[in-house]
Scaffold this active site. Structure first.
Site, mmCIF file in Angstrom:
data_model
loop_
_atom_site.group_PDB
_atom_site.id
_atom_site.type_symbol
_atom_site.label_atom_id
_atom_site.label_comp_id
_atom_site.label_asym_id
_atom_site.label_seq_id
_atom_site.Cartn_x
_atom_site.Cartn_y
_atom_site.Cartn_z
ATOM 1 N N GLU A 133 5.062 28.712 -45.590
ATOM 2 C CA GLU A 133 3.845 27.893 -45.701
ATOM 3 C C GLU A 133 3.076 28.310 -46.954
ATOM 4 O OE1 GLU A 133 1.720 28.248 -41.999
ATOM 5 O OE2 GLU A 133 3.362 27.262 -40.915
ATOM 6 N N PRO A 134 2.142 27.465 -47.375
ATOM 7 C CA PRO A 134 1.397 27.830 -48.594
ATOM 8 C C PRO A 134 0.751 29.209 -48.484
ATOM 9 C CG PRO A 134 0.943 25.545 -47.988
ATOM 10 C CD PRO A 134 1.792 26.115 -46.890
ATOM 11 N N PHE A 162 7.822 25.104 -50.356
ATOM 12 C CA PHE A 162 9.111 25.581 -50.900
ATOM 13 C C PHE A 162 10.277 25.289 -49.962
ATOM 14 C CE2 PHE A 162 6.082 28.595 -52.917
ATOM 15 C CZ PHE A 162 6.388 28.357 -54.245
ATOM 16 N N GLN A 341 22.751 39.691 -72.652
ATOM 17 C CA GLN A 341 22.600 40.631 -73.773
ATOM 18 C C GLN A 341 23.857 40.640 -74.642
ATOM 19 O OE1 GLN A 341 19.744 41.960 -74.222
ATOM 20 N NE2 GLN A 341 20.146 43.373 -75.895
ATOM 21 N N ILE A 342 25.012 40.657 -74.011
ATOM 22 C CA ILE A 342 26.276 40.717 -74.772
ATOM 23 C C ILE A 342 26.510 39.414 -75.539
ATOM 24 C CG2 ILE A 342 28.797 40.714 -74.432
ATOM 25 C CD1 ILE A 342 28.449 43.078 -72.568
ATOM 26 N N GLY A 344 24.211 37.792 -76.928
ATOM 27 C CA GLY A 344 23.256 37.764 -78.040
ATOM 28 C C GLY A 344 22.466 36.467 -78.055
ATOM 29 N N GLU A 368 14.675 34.000 -48.527
ATOM 30 C CA GLU A 368 15.206 34.691 -47.324
ATOM 31 C C GLU A 368 14.811 36.169 -47.292
ATOM 32 O OE1 GLU A 368 19.084 33.766 -45.618
ATOM 33 O OE2 GLU A 368 19.113 32.024 -46.939
ATOM 34 N N GLU A 372 11.572 43.503 -51.637
ATOM 35 C CA GLU A 372 10.632 44.448 -51.006
ATOM 36 C C GLU A 372 10.637 44.284 -49.490
ATOM 37 O OE1 GLU A 372 10.057 42.436 -53.483
ATOM 38 O OE2 GLU A 372 9.211 43.550 -55.162
HETATM 39 C C1 LIG Z 1 14.613 28.586 -54.540
HETATM 40 C C2 LIG Z 1 13.849 28.796 -53.259
HETATM 41 C C3 LIG Z 1 14.287 28.172 -52.084
HETATM 42 C C4 LIG Z 1 13.558 28.327 -50.900
HETATM 43 N N1 LIG Z 1 13.948 27.653 -49.769
HETATM 44 C C5 LIG Z 1 13.227 27.770 -48.633
HETATM 45 C C6 LIG Z 1 13.573 27.026 -47.457
HETATM 46 O O1 LIG Z 1 14.535 26.246 -47.451
HETATM 47 N N2 LIG Z 1 12.810 27.175 -46.351
HETATM 48 C C7 LIG Z 1 11.746 28.016 -46.307
HETATM 49 O O2 LIG Z 1 11.108 28.118 -45.262
HETATM 50 N N3 LIG Z 1 11.368 28.725 -47.409
HETATM 51 C C8 LIG Z 1 12.081 28.620 -48.563
HETATM 52 N N4 LIG Z 1 11.712 29.326 -49.688
HETATM 53 C C9 LIG Z 1 10.536 30.156 -49.648
HETATM 54 C C10 LIG Z 1 10.862 31.652 -49.673
HETATM 55 O O3 LIG Z 1 11.436 32.036 -48.455
HETATM 56 C C11 LIG Z 1 9.578 32.397 -50.002
HETATM 57 O O4 LIG Z 1 9.257 32.096 -51.352
HETATM 58 C C12 LIG Z 1 9.726 33.903 -49.821
HETATM 59 O O5 LIG Z 1 9.833 34.224 -48.461
HETATM 60 C C13 LIG Z 1 8.525 34.656 -50.399
HETATM 61 O O6 LIG Z 1 7.345 34.105 -49.927
HETATM 62 P P1 LIG Z 1 6.170 33.705 -50.959
HETATM 63 O O7 LIG Z 1 6.756 32.906 -52.042
HETATM 64 O O8 LIG Z 1 5.067 33.129 -50.175
HETATM 65 O O9 LIG Z 1 5.734 35.078 -51.590
HETATM 66 P P2 LIG Z 1 4.720 36.134 -50.953
HETATM 67 O O10 LIG Z 1 4.965 36.289 -49.501
HETATM 68 O O11 LIG Z 1 3.353 35.825 -51.425
HETATM 69 O O12 LIG Z 1 5.230 37.460 -51.660
HETATM 70 C C14 LIG Z 1 5.118 37.605 -53.079
HETATM 71 C C15 LIG Z 1 5.842 38.843 -53.511
HETATM 72 O O13 LIG Z 1 5.238 39.981 -52.918
HETATM 73 C C16 LIG Z 1 6.184 41.007 -52.767
HETATM 74 N N5 LIG Z 1 6.134 41.475 -51.377
HETATM 75 C C17 LIG Z 1 6.228 40.723 -50.270
HETATM 76 N N6 LIG Z 1 6.155 41.493 -49.167
HETATM 77 C C18 LIG Z 1 5.999 42.758 -49.611
HETATM 78 C C19 LIG Z 1 5.861 44.040 -48.969
HETATM 79 N N7 LIG Z 1 5.873 44.142 -47.641
HETATM 80 N N8 LIG Z 1 5.714 45.144 -49.738
HETATM 81 C C20 LIG Z 1 5.702 45.036 -51.093
HETATM 82 N N9 LIG Z 1 5.830 43.869 -51.762
HETATM 83 C C21 LIG Z 1 5.982 42.765 -51.025
HETATM 84 C C22 LIG Z 1 7.546 40.421 -53.135
HETATM 85 O O14 LIG Z 1 7.890 40.812 -54.448
HETATM 86 C C23 LIG Z 1 7.303 38.935 -53.089
HETATM 87 O O15 LIG Z 1 8.168 38.204 -53.949
HETATM 88 C C24 LIG Z 1 12.413 29.162 -50.880
HETATM 89 C C25 LIG Z 1 11.997 29.795 -52.073
HETATM 90 C C26 LIG Z 1 12.694 29.606 -53.240
HETATM 91 C C27 LIG Z 1 12.204 30.288 -54.500
#
Ligand SMILES: Cc1cc2nc3c(=O)[nH]c(=O)nc-3n(C[C@H](O)[C@H](O)[C@H](O)COP(=O)(O)OP(=O)(O)OC[C@H]3O[C@@H](n4cnc5c(N)ncnc54)[C@H](O)[C@@H]3O)c2cc1C
Length: 387
Positions: A133-134, A162, A341-342, A344, A368, A372
């Protein structure tokens, strides 16, 4: 290869090597990256082609002789590795048919299985999974989309973000809060058919690599009781059972992309002349090749160990799946970065294969469960084993 291959490892039986060969023969029609608007048609065509070739059977199992549903996770990983080697977009289509039906074959009623699985396995119906969700991605237990009991069903309100196949799926597995208990224990999973009044998909999103994503909104969507998957309050478990199978296969897909980059690199270093001889003669290049090969094999061992554990030991295998996804996606990113990198200047030229792979592999470390989050899962399982 020094006399033996991956297939000699004890993780596999002969069927896996045959499957790898069959899947590797599948070809995507067009390697050009489609625009976000064109993706729906391209993905539908890919789904039909994968269905026709029987490859979708690796993600949507057939009912077995005992009436159960068993997915061979090694076959799933073999298929994703080979398809991702050919096309990351085709891999997304393959994966989503599984992710968007797993809740049904794992926890659905016979009527739900009858209604949704055959068409998804043939690639005639497109599946999607709507969890994010957002305001809640990594923190799945915090989702706020609500499903409230009303008459003989539920009324669904909220928004998802997403969502792969978001604007052209035929059904969505949707996780929503039903409130049986706080947090993760108050969620339920539903099948929401496209065309349900109140369901709307946002415009296709522009991503750094072609991937069919959009948001979804639910405004007073009436969901019949027969579309509830499993018991009310069990939605988190339903979703986690899906991830327990598919997380390992994200590592396999990343491995497939990395192998492609590695093969391109091997051919480049033997052909490209640098300082009067093929660049493969340079010690620095050789060190990089060695690092790439170690990363590839490490990734493969982690992926296929986790897949083997799920198939042969059974149970949750959460820690192995998280380790496989973490190690393989991080290793694949390093391998592809080295390939760039390779190569270039060519490596950063829009349209070169390694440049495309560099963009395509990036999201595997986020969806998925970001890297982290995988570390969190690994640590939690370790600590729970100590109790
Ligand atoms: C190409 C793509 C396809 C997708 N397809 C689907 C789909 O089909 N269905 C669906 O439901 N979702 C889908 N998603 C969503 C995806 O599952 C989420 O983007 C992902 O779970 C991360 O959630 P967020 O983007 O809200 O990032 P946030 O939850 O805001 O997290 C941001 C970043 O914080 C860091 N972080 C998170 N938790 C922790 C922690 N505990 N400790 C330290 N750092 C942490 C990580 O680096 C993370 O990337 C998709 C995303 C992409 C990019």
């Amino acid at each position: 290869m020094s006399g033996w291959t991956l297939w000699n490892l004890p993780f596999f039986d002969s069927g896996h090597a045959d499957l790898a060969r069959e899947v590797a023969a599948w070809r995507v029609q067009n390697h050009e990256e489609p625009s976000a608007e064109a993706l729906a048609d391209v993905c539908r065509d890919i789904a039909l082609s994968l269905g026709k070739a029987g490859i979708l059977e690796t993600v949507v199992p057939q009912r077995d002789a005992n009436g159960g549903w068993h997915l061979d996770v090694r076959a799933l990983c073999v298929a994703r590795e080979a398809i991702a080697y050919e096309s990351a977009m085709a891999d997304s289509v393959l994966a989503m048919q599984g992710l968007g039906t797993a809740a049904i074959w794992l926890h659905g009623t016979p009527a739900q299985q009858e209604r949704y699985l055959d068409r998804a396995r043939r690639g005639e119906a497109i599946a999607a999974l709507a969890v994010t969700e957002p305001d809640s991605g990594s923190d799945v237990a915090n989702i706020t989309t609500r499903a409230e009991r009303s008459g003989s069903g539920y009324i669904l309100n909220g928004a998802k973000a997403f969502i792969s196949n978001g604007n052209f799926a035929d059904h969505y597995i949707v996780l929503a809060r039903t409130g049986e208990a706080p947090g993760a224990r108050g969620l339920s999973a539903f099948i929401v058919d496209t065309g349900t009044p109140g369901l709307a998909a946002g415009a296709p999103m522009e991503m750094m690599a072609a991937h069919p994503l959009s948001g979804l909104t639910f405004e007073n969507c009436r969901i019949p009781m027969e579309n509830l998957i499993g018991e009310p309050g069990q939605g988190f478990k339903v979703a986690m059972a899906t991830f327990d199978i598919f997380r390992t296969s994200v590592g396999a897909a990343a491995l497939g992309m990395a192998r492609r980059a590695f093969d391109e690199t091997m051919s480049r270093v033997t052909q490209r002349q640098l300082f009067g001889s093929p660049m493969a003669q340079l010690a620095g290049v050789q060190a990089r090749l060695a690092d790439m090969k170690v990363d590839l094999d490490t990734a493969a061992l982690m992926v296929y160990r986790a897949a083997w554990a799920k198939d042969m030991i059974g149970g949750r295998c959460t820690q192995e799946a998280s380790m496989a996804k973490l190690v393989a996606t991080e290793a694949a990113s390093r391998v592809i970065d080295s390939a760039v990198q390779i190569f270039g200047g060519l490596g950063v030229t829009r349209g070169s294969l390694v440049e495309q792979l560099y963009r395509e592999v990036r999201a595997t470390r986020i969806y998925e469960g970001a890297s982290e989050v995988q570390k969190l899962v690994i640590a939690r399982t370790l600590l729970s084993e100590q109790r």
